[in-house]
Scaffold this motif. Structure first.
Motif, short mmCIF file in Angstrom:
data_model
loop_
_atom_site.label_atom_id
_atom_site.label_comp_id
_atom_site.label_asym_id
_atom_site.label_seq_id
_atom_site.Cartn_x
_atom_site.Cartn_y
_atom_site.Cartn_z
N MET A 1 0.84 -1.17 0.00
CA MET A 1 0.00 0.00 0.00
C MET A 1 0.89 1.24 0.00
N LEU A 2 0.52 2.22 -0.80
CA LEU A 2 1.30 3.46 -0.88
C LEU A 2 1.23 4.25 0.42
N LEU A 3 2.34 4.87 0.76
CA LEU A 3 2.39 5.68 1.98
C LEU A 3 1.64 6.99 1.85
N LEU A 4 1.59 7.54 0.65
CA LEU A 4 1.00 8.87 0.42
C LEU A 4 1.69 9.91 1.30
N LYS A 5 2.97 10.13 1.04
CA LYS A 5 3.74 11.11 1.82
C LYS A 5 3.11 12.49 1.68
N PRO A 6 3.18 13.31 2.74
CA PRO A 6 2.42 14.56 2.78
C PRO A 6 3.07 15.77 2.11
N ASN A 7 4.29 15.61 1.56
CA ASN A 7 4.98 16.78 1.04
C ASN A 7 5.91 16.43 -0.11
N CYS A 8 6.30 17.48 -0.84
CA CYS A 8 7.31 17.35 -1.88
C CYS A 8 8.66 17.26 -1.20
N GLU A 9 9.44 16.25 -1.52
CA GLU A 9 10.75 16.07 -0.91
C GLU A 9 11.75 17.12 -1.38
N CYS A 10 11.39 17.86 -2.41
CA CYS A 10 12.28 18.89 -2.95
C CYS A 10 11.97 20.25 -2.31
N CYS A 11 10.77 20.78 -2.52
CA CYS A 11 10.45 22.15 -2.06
C CYS A 11 9.62 22.17 -0.77
N ASP A 12 9.21 21.03 -0.26
CA ASP A 12 8.42 20.88 0.96
C ASP A 12 6.97 21.37 0.82
N ARG A 13 6.51 21.52 -0.40
CA ARG A 13 5.10 21.90 -0.64
C ARG A 13 4.19 20.79 -0.12
N ASP A 14 3.07 21.17 0.49
CA ASP A 14 2.09 20.19 0.96
C ASP A 14 1.47 19.46 -0.24
N LEU A 15 1.36 18.14 -0.11
CA LEU A 15 0.72 17.31 -1.13
C LEU A 15 -0.28 16.39 -0.44
N PRO A 16 -1.49 16.91 -0.19
CA PRO A 16 -2.51 16.09 0.47
C PRO A 16 -2.85 14.85 -0.35
N PRO A 17 -3.48 13.86 0.26
CA PRO A 17 -3.77 12.60 -0.43
C PRO A 17 -4.50 12.75 -1.77
N ALA A 18 -5.33 13.76 -1.91
CA ALA A 18 -6.08 13.95 -3.16
C ALA A 18 -5.39 14.86 -4.16
N SER A 19 -4.14 15.22 -3.93
CA SER A 19 -3.44 16.14 -4.82
C SER A 19 -3.13 15.50 -6.17
N ALA A 20 -3.56 16.17 -7.22
CA ALA A 20 -3.25 15.73 -8.58
C ALA A 20 -1.84 16.14 -8.98
N ASP A 21 -1.17 16.95 -8.15
CA ASP A 21 0.18 17.43 -8.45
C ASP A 21 1.28 16.54 -7.88
N ALA A 22 0.93 15.50 -7.14
CA ALA A 22 1.95 14.62 -6.55
C ALA A 22 2.50 13.65 -7.59
N ARG A 23 3.82 13.46 -7.56
CA ARG A 23 4.50 12.52 -8.45
C ARG A 23 5.33 11.58 -7.59
N ILE A 24 5.42 10.30 -7.98
CA ILE A 24 6.20 9.32 -7.23
C ILE A 24 7.03 8.46 -8.18
N CYS A 25 8.09 7.86 -7.62
CA CYS A 25 8.88 6.86 -8.34
C CYS A 25 8.48 5.50 -7.79
N SER A 26 9.14 4.44 -8.24
CA SER A 26 8.77 3.10 -7.80
C SER A 26 9.13 2.84 -6.33
N PHE A 27 9.94 3.72 -5.73
CA PHE A 27 10.28 3.60 -4.31
C PHE A 27 9.45 4.55 -3.45
N GLU A 28 8.48 5.22 -4.06
CA GLU A 28 7.57 6.16 -3.41
C GLU A 28 8.22 7.46 -2.97
#
Length: 86
Positions: A1-28
């Motif tokens: 199950m995906l963790l759905l991390k709450p932020n961008c690891e680069c700029c620290d922008r909030d990425l709530p679970p329903a964010s269409a702007d979130a991007r992930i790699c195969s390691f999440e």
């Protein structure tokens, strides 16, 4: 199950679970679309894999399988310049 991390690891922008702007790699590793396009050139800085839109977990299932609350930030590289001053 995906963790759905709450932020961008680069700029620290909030990425709530329903964010269409979130991007992930195969390691999440999780980034916002702006950082993926403007800084990372579509590749994860941690593993080199591609970054794709993160699936959105249905709201009804978040109560039983909540998103992660642990914020993760890149420790080096081009992302450091994108963060707001602390």
């Amino acid at each position: 199950m995906l963790l759905l991390k709450p932020n961008c690891e680069c700029c620290d922008r909030d990425l709530p679970p329903a964010s269409a702007d979130a991007r992930i790699c195969s390691f999440e590793c999780t980034f916002c679309a702006d950082c993926v396009d403007q800084v990372l050139n579509g590749a994860c800085p941690n593993c080199g894999g591609n970054l794709v839109p993160r699936p959105i977990r249905p709201a009804a299932l978040l109560a039983h399988r909540p998103a992660s609350s642990e914020r993760v930030l890149a420790k080096d590289g081009p992302c450091l310049e994108r963060r707001p001053a602390a």
